[in-house]
Write a protein that holds these residues in place. Sequence first.
Motif, PDB file in Angstrom:
ATOM      1  N   VAL A   1      -6.812   2.236  -6.656  1.00 27.05           N
ATOM      2  CA  VAL A   1      -6.995   0.958  -7.345  1.00 27.05           C
ATOM      3  C   VAL A   1      -6.337  -0.178  -6.573  1.00 27.05           C
ATOM      4  CG1 VAL A   1      -7.038   2.112  -9.590  1.00 27.05           C
ATOM      5  CG2 VAL A   1      -4.872   1.199  -8.725  1.00 27.05           C
ATOM      6  N   LEU A   2      -6.782  -1.372  -6.886  1.00 30.12           N
ATOM      7  CA  LEU A   2      -6.110  -2.603  -6.471  1.00 30.12           C
ATOM      8  C   LEU A   2      -5.416  -3.160  -7.701  1.00 30.12           C
ATOM      9  CD1 LEU A   2      -5.534  -5.043  -4.599  1.00 30.12           C
ATOM     10  CD2 LEU A   2      -7.689  -6.014  -5.417  1.00 30.12           C
ATOM     11  N   ALA A   3      -4.126  -3.410  -7.604  1.00 31.82           N
ATOM     12  CA  ALA A   3      -3.359  -3.966  -8.716  1.00 31.82           C
ATOM     13  C   ALA A   3      -2.739  -5.297  -8.310  1.00 31.82           C
ATOM     14  CB  ALA A   3      -2.258  -2.993  -9.152  1.00 31.82           C
ATOM     15  N   THR A   4      -2.810  -6.260  -9.216  1.00 36.41           N
ATOM     16  CA  THR A   4      -2.162  -7.560  -9.036  1.00 36.41           C
ATOM     17  C   THR A   4      -1.461  -7.913 -10.344  1.00 36.41           C
ATOM     18  OG1 THR A   4      -4.160  -8.756  -9.731  1.00 36.41           O
ATOM     19  CG2 THR A   4      -3.893  -8.338  -7.369  1.00 36.41           C
ATOM     20  N   ARG A   5      -0.639  -8.937 -10.312  1.00 37.52           N
ATOM     21  CA  ARG A   5       0.005  -9.376 -11.546  1.00 37.52           C
ATOM     22  C   ARG A   5      -1.038 -10.000 -12.482  1.00 37.52           C
ATOM     23  NH1 ARG A   5       3.661 -10.344  -7.508  1.00 37.52           N
ATOM     24  NH2 ARG A   5       2.715 -12.363  -7.024  1.00 37.52           N
TER      25      ARG A   5
ATOM     26  N   LEU B   1       4.837   0.965   0.557  1.00 39.66           N
ATOM     27  CA  LEU B   1       5.613   1.239  -0.641  1.00 39.66           C
ATOM     28  C   LEU B   1       5.646   2.733  -0.912  1.00 39.66           C
ATOM     29  CD1 LEU B   1       4.062  -1.487  -2.979  1.00 39.66           C
ATOM     30  CD2 LEU B   1       6.248  -1.648  -1.766  1.00 39.66           C
ATOM     31  N   SER B   2       6.712   3.193  -1.529  1.00 45.70           N
ATOM     32  CA  SER B   2       6.766   4.577  -1.977  1.00 45.70           C
ATOM     33  C   SER B   2       5.762   4.778  -3.108  1.00 45.70           C
ATOM     34  CB  SER B   2       8.167   4.931  -2.465  1.00 45.70           C
ATOM     35  OG  SER B   2       9.098   4.857  -1.401  1.00 45.70           O
TER      36      SER B   2
ATOM     37  N   ALA C   1      -0.241  -8.058  -4.106  1.00 47.37           N
ATOM     38  CA  ALA C   1      -1.321  -7.130  -4.429  1.00 47.37           C
ATOM     39  C   ALA C   1      -0.917  -5.762  -3.901  1.00 47.37           C
ATOM     40  CB  ALA C   1      -2.638  -7.582  -3.802  1.00 47.37           C
ATOM     41  N   VAL C   2      -1.401  -4.716  -4.562  1.00 50.34           N
ATOM     42  CA  VAL C   2      -1.066  -3.351  -4.141  1.00 50.34           C
ATOM     43  C   VAL C   2      -2.329  -2.496  -4.201  1.00 50.34           C
ATOM     44  CG1 VAL C   2       0.197  -1.247  -4.703  1.00 50.34           C
ATOM     45  CG2 VAL C   2       1.330  -3.429  -4.923  1.00 50.34           C
ATOM     46  N   VAL C   3      -2.554  -1.722  -3.148  1.00 50.53           N
ATOM     47  CA  VAL C   3      -3.567  -0.676  -3.162  1.00 50.53           C
ATOM     48  C   VAL C   3      -2.813   0.644  -3.312  1.00 50.53           C
ATOM     49  CG1 VAL C   3      -5.418   0.480  -1.893  1.00 50.53           C
ATOM     50  CG2 VAL C   3      -5.171  -2.015  -1.757  1.00 50.53           C
ATOM     51  N   ALA C   4      -3.097   1.371  -4.393  1.00 47.46           N
ATOM     52  CA  ALA C   4      -2.307   2.561  -4.724  1.00 47.46           C
ATOM     53  C   ALA C   4      -3.153   3.531  -5.522  1.00 47.46           C
ATOM     54  CB  ALA C   4      -1.061   2.160  -5.527  1.00 47.46           C
TER      55      ALA C   4
ATOM     56  N   TYR D   1       0.854  -1.178   0.000  1.00 45.87           N
ATOM     57  CA  TYR D   1       0.000   0.000   0.000  1.00 45.87           C
ATOM     58  C   TYR D   1       0.893   1.233   0.000  1.00 45.87           C
ATOM     59  CZ  TYR D   1       1.163   0.258   4.971  1.00 45.87           C
ATOM     60  OH  TYR D   1       1.847   0.337   6.162  1.00 45.87           O
ATOM     61  N   THR D   2       0.395   2.290  -0.602  1.00 47.02           N
ATOM     62  CA  THR D   2       1.183   3.518  -0.679  1.00 47.02           C
ATOM     63  C   THR D   2       0.687   4.524   0.358  1.00 47.02           C
ATOM     64  OG1 THR D   2      -0.231   4.307  -2.480  1.00 47.02           O
ATOM     65  CG2 THR D   2       1.819   3.197  -3.094  1.00 47.02           C
ATOM     66  N   THR D   3       1.461   5.579   0.520  1.00 50.03           N
ATOM     67  CA  THR D   3       1.235   6.548   1.589  1.00 50.03           C
ATOM     68  C   THR D   3      -0.171   7.145   1.545  1.00 50.03           C
ATOM     69  OG1 THR D   3       3.570   7.112   1.649  1.00 50.03           O
ATOM     70  CG2 THR D   3       2.047   8.725   2.560  1.00 50.03           C
ATOM     71  N   GLY D   4      -0.804   7.213   2.719  1.00 47.04           N
ATOM     72  CA  GLY D   4      -2.099   7.849   2.835  1.00 47.04           C
ATOM     73  C   GLY D   4      -3.278   6.946   2.566  1.00 47.04           C
ATOM     74  N   LEU D   5      -3.021   5.665   2.267  1.00 48.57           N
ATOM     75  CA  LEU D   5      -4.101   4.718   2.014  1.00 48.57           C
ATOM     76  C   LEU D   5      -4.172   3.712   3.155  1.00 48.57           C
ATOM     77  CD1 LEU D   5      -3.598   4.114  -1.801  1.00 48.57           C
ATOM     78  CD2 LEU D   5      -5.298   5.561  -0.684  1.00 48.57           C
ATOM     79  N   ILE D   6      -5.388   3.414   3.602  1.00 46.72           N
ATOM     80  CA  ILE D   6      -5.602   2.497   4.721  1.00 46.72           C
ATOM     81  C   ILE D   6      -6.227   1.215   4.187  1.00 46.72           C
ATOM     82  CG2 ILE D   6      -6.874   2.135   6.870  1.00 46.72           C
ATOM     83  CD1 ILE D   6      -6.639   5.145   7.373  1.00 46.72           C
TER      84      ILE D   6
END
Length: 310
Positions: free
Chosen positions: A271-275, A132-133, A148-151, A105-110
């Motif tokens: 968004v949610l990103a995955t491979r 993550l930055s 998975a990433v929320v960004a 997850y990136t800054t400011g997201l819960i």
Amino acid sequence: MPETPDTSADLDLRLVRYFTVVADQRHFGRAATALHLAQPSLSRQIRRLEEQLGARLLDRTPQGTDLTEAGKVFLPRAKALLRSAGQAAAQARAAAEPTRLTVGYTTGLIITPAVRELRRRHPDADVHTLHLSWDEPRTALLDHRVDAVVARLPFSTDQLHVTILYDEPRLLLVPVDHRLAGKDHVTLDDIADEPLPRLPDAAWNAFWHIDPRPDGSRAPEGPLVETVEDKLELIAAGDAVSIAPAGSLAVHMRPDLAAIPLEGVEPGHVVLATRAGDRSRLITAFRHAAQTRLTSPPDTAGPHAEGRSR
């Protein structure tokens, strides 16, 4: 006769990763901060790698750090090596029933509500989180550091599966003594001549600066910054203003800044990103949890919007 380095020895992937971070940052100090290492320790690790390879990879300069010719040759191969190692490990895990998931997850997201939901529904799963930055989501996924990433968009979505979770209004951040502070709302016309801090990513700047503007004019350029913290300091000092996502206020709002709704612009997207092609049961379960639990910016209607805007 000088000894020839033992190039048959296995490279330490940890040292290879350290080198790629220094090479990308072009600065030992910033790289040490990103890696959570002391700078002298990082310098020693890089020397160990250079000894293993028998070649100097980096030169220190008054401005920071430059790649040597050997470093320029080694850098793309080092990144490919790390990516290959990450993929090999991930494929080995995928061969068995997956029981581990790392969510970035990136800054400011819960992401806590979705993570808690996943753990409740899959108590057998070993679920980890990793901050993550702002510019790391795609790289972290393709390097298999996260699953998975929320960004926030924009970032390159090539080789990724991306799901929009929710939209975020965009706000204007100004110092509390700025001429616009205290207004109910502002438009792009109000900041036509206001400089905006730049991050080292053209697509990111274009979206968050709204550049070009609807009338075709270019957004004024402000100072180049590397981190969100540096950007906020510039704004508070009166050197720039910034367009920001509403959800970031829950984490980053300072008492010396004012936040004003920015009207007439499209919202940002979380968004949610995955491979691409990753359909493991835990990825599928986390996607469902994110879509049901992460549906709005955190605390955008709290005290930040009014009480801390003056």
